[in-house]
Design an enzyme around this catalytic site. Sequence first.
Site, short mmCIF file in Angstrom:
data_model
loop_
_atom_site.label_atom_id
_atom_site.label_comp_id
_atom_site.label_asym_id
_atom_site.label_seq_id
_atom_site.Cartn_x
_atom_site.Cartn_y
_atom_site.Cartn_z
CG ASN A 37 -2.18 0.78 1.04
OD1 ASN A 37 -2.39 1.38 -0.01
ND2 ASN A 37 -3.02 0.79 2.07
NE ARG A 147 -10.02 -2.14 13.16
CZ ARG A 147 -9.11 -1.42 12.49
NH1 ARG A 147 -7.84 -1.80 12.48
NH2 ARG A 147 -9.44 -0.34 11.83
CE1 TYR A 159 -5.56 2.55 10.97
CE2 TYR A 159 -6.55 1.61 12.95
CZ TYR A 159 -6.11 1.48 11.65
OH TYR A 159 -6.23 0.27 11.02
CG ASP A 210 -5.07 -1.58 14.79
OD1 ASP A 210 -4.00 -1.42 15.42
OD2 ASP A 210 -5.11 -1.81 13.56
CG HIS A 212 -2.72 1.84 13.04
ND1 HIS A 212 -2.14 2.68 12.13
CD2 HIS A 212 -3.10 0.76 12.33
CE1 HIS A 212 -2.20 2.14 10.92
NE2 HIS A 212 -2.77 0.97 11.02
CD GLU A 236 -4.29 -4.90 14.55
OE1 GLU A 236 -5.53 -5.07 14.59
OE2 GLU A 236 -3.69 -4.56 13.53
CD GLU A 262 -1.70 -3.85 10.56
OE1 GLU A 262 -2.77 -4.43 10.76
OE2 GLU A 262 -1.63 -2.63 10.36
NE ARG A 283 -3.40 -7.59 13.18
CZ ARG A 283 -4.28 -7.70 12.18
NH1 ARG A 283 -4.99 -8.79 12.03
NH2 ARG A 283 -4.46 -6.69 11.33
CD GLU A 339 -7.74 -6.65 9.39
OE1 GLU A 339 -6.55 -7.01 9.36
OE2 GLU A 339 -8.09 -5.45 9.47
CD1 TRP A 402 -2.36 7.73 9.92
CD2 TRP A 402 -1.90 5.71 9.07
NE1 TRP A 402 -3.53 7.21 9.45
CE2 TRP A 402 -3.29 5.96 8.92
CE3 TRP A 402 -1.38 4.49 8.62
CZ2 TRP A 402 -4.16 5.05 8.34
CZ3 TRP A 402 -2.24 3.58 8.03
CH2 TRP A 402 -3.63 3.86 7.89
O1 KDG Z 1 -2.28 -0.32 4.61
C1 KDG Z 1 -2.45 -0.16 5.99
C2 KDG Z 1 -3.64 -0.95 6.47
O2 KDG Z 1 -3.57 -2.26 6.02
C3 KDG Z 1 -3.73 -0.94 7.97
O3 KDG Z 1 -3.80 0.37 8.45
C4 KDG Z 1 -4.96 -1.69 8.43
O4 KDG Z 1 -4.18 -1.66 10.68
C5 KDG Z 1 -4.86 -2.15 9.82
C6 KDG Z 1 -5.65 -3.33 10.17
O5 KDG Z 1 -5.53 -3.76 11.31
O6 KDG Z 1 -6.37 -3.81 9.30
MG MG Z 2 -3.85 -3.05 12.26
#
Ligand code: KDG
Ligand code: MG
Length: 402
Positions: A37, A147, A159, A210, A212, A236, A262, A283, A339, A402
Amino acid sequence: MKIQSAKVIVTCPGRNFVTLKIVTDQGVYGIGDATLNGREKAVVSYLEDHVIPCLTGMDPRRIEDIWQYLYRGAYWRRGPVTMRAIAAVDMALWDIKGKMAGMPVYDLLGGKSRERVMVYGHANGADIDETVDAVGHYIDMGYKAIRAQTGVPGIKDAYGVGRGKLYYEPADAALPSLTGWDTRKALNYVPKLFEKLRATYGFDHHLLHDGHHRYTPQEAANLGKMLEPYQLFWFEDCTPAENQEAFKLVRQHTVTPLAVGEIFNTIWDAKDLIQNQLIDYIRATVVGAGGLTHLRRIADLAALYQVRTGSHGATDLSPVTMGCALHFDTWVPNFGIQEYMRHTEETDAVFPHDYRFEDGHLIVGETPGHGVDIDEALAAKYPYKPAYLPVARLEDGTMWNW
Ligand code: KDG
Ligand code: MG
């Protein structure tokens, strides 16, 4: 048997996807997802300039050897670009092997460990009330796990809060858009969301959240502790994981289950977290962590420590990854959850697939291979469009995660 040719297909049916197609001299082909991405073209070049020339003429049946060739042979190991390129080759080769054997990929991996795969969807809203309504909507759709993310008063575009109700898409601008963050405000607000969710819907559904990567270990421990009464399925990315030791502090102070990975590329990103039992769910994904060949090594290590899988499945992972993930999830003994952020109808049309959603679960298909194809003529109608993930700054202007 030889790889005759390979090509990269970039398409943007609402969002960008990078797909690798490998064709054999026997006419069988396989496809793999290489989407990264906001950095899509870096993987396109890696594949076109550095991988495809080496692949041509190789025996596509030698999945393991090709994986090692691309990983060890590059000398420069790991990283999101390299590992997504390797993942795309790996997915395409498993697809080819399945088609040749007349078997779905889950059968090649060792067969079904379960009939269906529990998934979680994303509910979000501008404030607590909106998010509570959104969670209700997911419950009505049959989801068992949801979620929940909420906007926070005083934070610009917190976010996880999208504009649409079903298709949250963060890569929304030709250059990164600016969002805000304030940990104090989030810590004051997020626990109230879960208090209200449990008061409204009870404790029958799994709830996830999440962070993040935005909290320090101390802040993450604090939030994990505040969320304990609401019995989350997981918290998460509670803190950045480059320093795997950071999770020790969080773990010492809360029993809220932790999930991370992730953005992990290899087993090395997760090794200490798993071996020290600092997390409950890993993840890592098929596309992010070098394909099925490498992801199953991570899952096997995790199984030794009772860590379960919970693969990333946001919209930036194409239906090809989702198809492969479902074969993996159907086989893997230590499965936790998957997910599932729905793709748009345009995306689903470009990538015809045989998996289906039913009663809060996804059900893998029986087509030989991974069961996802690409309609190249349709894909060509959606040219690449630059799209970036946002960035985040604190109120004083400091760059944040972010
Ligand atoms: O490209 C970034 C997203 O995949 C991410 O922000 C999504 O954190 C995410 C999630 O848990 O799905
Ligand atoms: Mg995530």
